[in-house]
Design a protein around this motif. Structure first.
Motif, PDB file in Angstrom:
ATOM      1  N   GLY A  86       0.685  -1.229  -0.197  1.00 51.31           N
ATOM      2  CA  GLY A  86      -0.003  -0.030  -0.112  1.00 51.31           C
ATOM      3  C   GLY A  86       0.801   1.116  -0.030  1.00 51.31           C
ATOM      4  N   ALA A  87       0.320   2.311   0.536  1.00 51.48           N
ATOM      5  CA  ALA A  87       0.890   3.726   0.796  1.00 51.48           C
ATOM      6  C   ALA A  87       1.381   3.716   2.234  1.00 51.48           C
ATOM      7  N   VAL A  88       2.357   4.188   2.268  1.00 48.26           N
ATOM      8  CA  VAL A  88       2.914   4.419   3.818  1.00 48.26           C
ATOM      9  C   VAL A  88       3.621   5.783   3.959  1.00 48.26           C
ATOM     10  N   ARG A  89       3.464   6.326   5.187  1.00 40.55           N
ATOM     11  CA  ARG A  89       4.295   7.479   5.397  1.00 40.55           C
ATOM     12  C   ARG A  89       5.525   6.846   6.269  1.00 40.55           C
ATOM     13  N   VAL A  90       6.637   7.456   6.057  1.00 38.39           N
ATOM     14  CA  VAL A  90       8.140   6.602   6.607  1.00 38.39           C
ATOM     15  C   VAL A  90       8.447   7.992   7.221  1.00 38.39           C
ATOM     16  N   SER A 120      -3.822   7.318   0.162  1.00 42.43           N
ATOM     17  CA  SER A 120      -3.720   7.477  -1.453  1.00 42.43           C
ATOM     18  C   SER A 120      -2.408   6.965  -1.780  1.00 42.43           C
ATOM     19  N   PRO A 121      -2.070   6.152  -2.731  1.00 39.11           N
ATOM     20  CA  PRO A 121      -0.655   6.259  -3.194  1.00 39.11           C
ATOM     21  C   PRO A 121      -0.145   7.209  -4.081  1.00 39.11           C
ATOM     22  N   PHE A 122      -1.254   8.172  -4.506  1.00 40.59           N
ATOM     23  CA  PHE A 122      -0.882   9.381  -5.628  1.00 40.59           C
ATOM     24  C   PHE A 122      -1.039  10.697  -4.668  1.00 40.59           C
ATOM     25  N   TYR A 123      -0.419  11.558  -4.956  1.00 39.88           N
ATOM     26  CA  TYR A 123      -0.606  12.964  -4.646  1.00 39.88           C
ATOM     27  C   TYR A 123      -2.061  13.432  -5.072  1.00 39.88           C
ATOM     28  N   LEU A 124      -2.790  13.856  -4.051  1.00 43.56           N
ATOM     29  CA  LEU A 124      -4.097  14.070  -4.316  1.00 43.56           C
ATOM     30  C   LEU A 124      -4.256  15.952  -4.084  1.00 43.56           C
ATOM     31  N   ILE A 209      12.327  18.543  -0.243  1.00 40.67           N
ATOM     32  CA  ILE A 209      12.462  17.677  -1.614  1.00 40.67           C
ATOM     33  C   ILE A 209      11.509  18.022  -2.565  1.00 40.67           C
ATOM     34  N   ILE A 210      10.106  18.158  -2.109  1.00 38.25           N
ATOM     35  CA  ILE A 210       9.023  18.491  -3.134  1.00 38.25           C
ATOM     36  C   ILE A 210       9.580  19.915  -3.657  1.00 38.25           C
ATOM     37  N   THR A 245       3.995  23.005  -0.340  1.00 36.93           N
ATOM     38  CA  THR A 245       4.446  21.588  -0.773  1.00 36.93           C
ATOM     39  C   THR A 245       5.178  20.823   0.490  1.00 36.93           C
ATOM     40  N   ASN A 246       5.127  19.468   0.236  1.00 34.14           N
ATOM     41  CA  ASN A 246       5.929  18.850   1.331  1.00 34.14           C
ATOM     42  C   ASN A 246       5.816  17.233   0.792  1.00 34.14           C
ATOM     43  N   SER A 247       6.537  16.320   1.428  1.00 38.12           N
ATOM     44  CA  SER A 247       6.648  15.074   0.723  1.00 38.12           C
ATOM     45  C   SER A 247       5.647  14.256   0.964  1.00 38.12           C
ATOM     46  N   ILE A 248       4.600  14.606   1.996  1.00 37.27           N
ATOM     47  CA  ILE A 248       3.578  13.706   2.250  1.00 37.27           C
ATOM     48  C   ILE A 248       2.351  14.002   1.322  1.00 37.27           C
ATOM     49  N   LYS A 249       2.066  15.330   1.423  1.00 40.78           N
ATOM     50  CA  LYS A 249       0.702  15.718   0.681  1.00 40.78           C
ATOM     51  C   LYS A 249       0.950  16.175  -0.762  1.00 40.78           C
ATOM     52  N   GLY A 250       2.514  16.430  -1.102  1.00 38.40           N
ATOM     53  CA  GLY A 250       2.742  16.997  -2.395  1.00 38.40           C
ATOM     54  C   GLY A 250       2.401  18.487  -2.555  1.00 38.40           C
ATOM     55  N   ILE A 251       1.199  18.791  -3.096  1.00 37.63           N
ATOM     56  CA  ILE A 251       0.680  20.159  -3.092  1.00 37.63           C
ATOM     57  C   ILE A 251      -0.663  20.492  -2.362  1.00 37.63           C
ATOM     58  N   GLN A 252      -0.544  21.532  -1.823  1.00 38.15           N
ATOM     59  CA  GLN A 252      -1.655  21.876  -1.089  1.00 38.15           C
ATOM     60  C   GLN A 252      -1.889  23.303  -1.315  1.00 38.15           C
TER      61      GLN A 252
END
Length: 284
Positions: A86-90, A120-124, A209-210, A245-252
């Motif tokens: 699945g999709a995991v936060r590390v 979700s496995p994708f940035y939404l 990083i993002i 932007t951040n590594s978990i949400k992608g773009i907010q």
């Protein structure tokens, strides 16, 4: 399960003592990243940022801390938590070992790896109400330490409490020159027409990083212009869009700042390109 120095323990196991330097002095670094179906998103970027940060903090980098070793330890932790499909936060935290006061008795380090499931496995792109305000009680310093992802986050914590108390989704942080540098948990981008602006590292923002990946995407676009320059608070209400932007949400996307409401058309176009870049990293 939690991974402490390569050994797996139950989540409720007490692993750290009151002498932990991360607890006492914020003498620790961390990386937060996405794991999706066997792949760590942008793992090399996270790894090299961690290594560079350890050198800046004069931590001793163990010979075993190779790209492959830490990736294997993360994979082992994900598997132990039965989340590999699945999709995991590390979260990977590295801290200097116990001992000393401000001056440590050793520069050797330990690490902890924690995981949690993502939806979700994708940035939404999460549209809807996301109002922000400036946080001006304390300021971000304009130095290299502010670029690092350390556990010394007192400013971010107090800003989060301020946001909760006043009903804001997030706060924007300003530096000692009163320039806007970032949000509590991510970098800030300001859209005006086809120009997208973000604060330079010299202003004290996190070396995200993002942020880096999005700058690559914007720079490669024929329709967009990237500007890395200081952001004045007066620019915010004149912008067409604001997003974080951040590594978990992608773009907010930010929907509102004071009296100004914003759209998110550029953010929508960029999140698709960010997902494509992440998928490319999965197959490379």
């Amino acid at each position: 399960m939690i991974n402490f120095n390569g050994v797996l323990f139950p989540n409720d196991k007490e692993l750290l003592t009151g002498n932990n330097r991360g607890l006492k002095f914020g003498d620790a670094l961390f990386e937060t990243l996405r794991f999706v179906n066997g792949t760590l998103f942008f793992w090399e970027d996270h790894y090299f940022r961690l290594m560079a940060s350890m050198r800046i903090l004069r931590m001793e980098i163990p010979m075993a801390f190779t790209l492959e070793y830490l990736e294997e330890e993360i994979m082992k932790t994900v598997a132990a938590n039965k989340s590999e499909s699945g999709a995991v936060r590390v979260r990977l935290t590295v801290f200097r070992n116990d001992g000393g006061w401000y001056a440590p008795t050793t520069n050797e380090v330990s690490f902890v790896i924690e995981t949690s499931v993502l939806e979700s496995p994708f940035y939404l792109l999460q549209e809807g109400n996301y109002e922000v305000e400036l946080f001006k009680d304390f300021y971000v310093n304009k130095d290299m330490l502010s670029n690092l992802k350390t556990t010394n986050k007192a400013l971010n914590v107090v800003a989060s409490v301020f946001a909760q108390e006043n009903g804001y989704a997030n706060c924007l942080l300003v530096n000692t020159d009163k320039q806007v540098v970032e949000a509590i948990n991510g970098n800030l981008f300001v859209v005006n027409g086809n120009q997208i602006k973000t604060a330079p590292l010299s202003d004290g923002c996190l070396d995200g990083i993002i942020r880096k990946k999005l700058m690559e995407i914007i720079s490669a676009s024929e329709d967009l212009e990237l500007l890395e320059a200081s952001v004045s608070p007066f620019e915010l209400q004149k912008a067409d869009e604001l997003f974080l932007t951040n590594s978990i949400k992608g773009i907010q996307p930010i929907s509102r700042y004071r009296k100004k409401e914003f759209g998110c058309e550029v953010a929508k176009s960029l999140v698709g390109k960010l997902n494509a870049k992440a998928r490319l990293a999965q197959t490379s």
